[in-house]
Design an enzyme around this catalytic site. Structure first.
Site, PDB file in Angstrom:
ATOM      1  CB  CYS A 125      -0.931  -0.028   1.364  1.00 26.26           C
ATOM      2  SG  CYS A 125      -2.129  -1.458   1.527  1.00 26.26           S
TER       3      CYS A 125
HETATM    4  C1  BEZ Z   1       0.462  -4.628   1.901  1.00 28.81           C
HETATM    5  O1  BEZ Z   1       0.038  -3.744   1.448  1.00 28.81           O
HETATM    6  O2  BEZ Z   1       1.607  -4.979   1.702  1.00 28.81           O
HETATM    7  C2  BEZ Z   1      -0.284  -5.597   2.166  1.00 28.81           C
HETATM    8  C3  BEZ Z   1      -1.393  -5.381   3.180  1.00 28.81           C
HETATM    9  C4  BEZ Z   1      -2.393  -6.306   3.514  1.00 28.81           C
HETATM   10  C5  BEZ Z   1      -1.942  -7.762   3.336  1.00 28.81           C
HETATM   11  C6  BEZ Z   1      -1.069  -7.974   2.574  1.00 28.81           C
HETATM   12  C7  BEZ Z   1      -0.116  -7.135   2.095  1.00 28.81           C
END
Ligand code: BEZ
Length: 210
Positions: free
Chosen positions: A45
């Site tokens: 994210c």
């Molecule tokens: C991420 O943004 O890296 C992420 C968020 C939730 C679960 C897995 C990855």
């Protein structure tokens, strides 16, 4: 709730990092992209939000606003924003909706319990000036989106809206497009006086309108 192409994008009021957003009013008379990400302080994210901030002028060129959402609070988003700036080299320059009670996430069907039980998946909604949903995408949490592809879909949607053309496989801005089957040859002559190439009666290729 499952949102289908052509549905009116549900309206809502929600807090964001740029103040309260009344969604339809915020969209105004242009295009909008609403996208969700699972959680603040997560790695994928962080990279996505930095990329969208870098591409802001590309969205603006297309008269398209962008707005993100996760089920964390605006306070959390604001704390996370400094990490985004530090690691991605760009400050957040578009609103992030805080949705700790998941009201917007539920309204848009962004929670897929078999993928992530309480968090939003990576949903994308492209919304037109008529507030109708023109495109949806759903990615799992582990796959960061390609925002160049999202810009490409906006180019395609805007060409269809304005010129009644469709875009072929792997099309990129500037390449030839396809006259939509709904347009007869007679109607096409008026729209495309420079002519087109007929490969099959249903496959008519024309230079991309300006
Ligand atoms: C991420 O943004 O890296 C992420 C968020 C939730 C679960 C897995 C990855």
């Amino acid at each position: 709730m499952s949102i289908k192409l052509g549905d009116t994008a549900p309206d809502f009021t929600a807090p964001s990092t740029q103040g309260d957003i009344k969604f339809h009013q915020w969209i105004g008379d242009g295009w909008a992209v609403l996208f969700s990400h699972p959680k603040d302080f997560t790695p994928v994210c962080t990279t996505e939000l930095g990329e969208v901030a870098k591409l802001k002028s590309e969205f603006e060129k297309r008269h398209c606003k962008v707005i993100g959402l996760s089920v964390d609070s605006v306070d959390e988003h604001e704390k996370w924003a400094s990490d985004i700036e530090e690691t991605q080299g760009v400050a957040l320059n578009f609103p992030l909706i805080g949705d700790p009670d998941r009201s917007v996430a539920n309204l848009y069907g962004m929670i897929h319990p078999k993928a992530l039980d309480t968090l939003t998946v990576r949903s994308v909604f492209v919304i037109g000036p008529d507030k109708k949903v023109k495109l949806t995408l759903t990615y799992p949490a582990s796959t960061g989106r390609n925002f160049q592809e999202i810009l490409r879909t906006i180019d395609s949607l805007q060409l269809t809206a304005k010129h009644q053309v469709a875009t072929p496989v792997n099309w990129k801005h500037g390449e030839d497009v396809i006259i939509v089957p709904a347009l007869s040859d007679e109607q096409a002559k008026e729209k495309f006086p420079g002519g087109w190439k007929t490969l099959k009666p249903y496959l008519r290729v024309v230079a991309q309108p300006k």
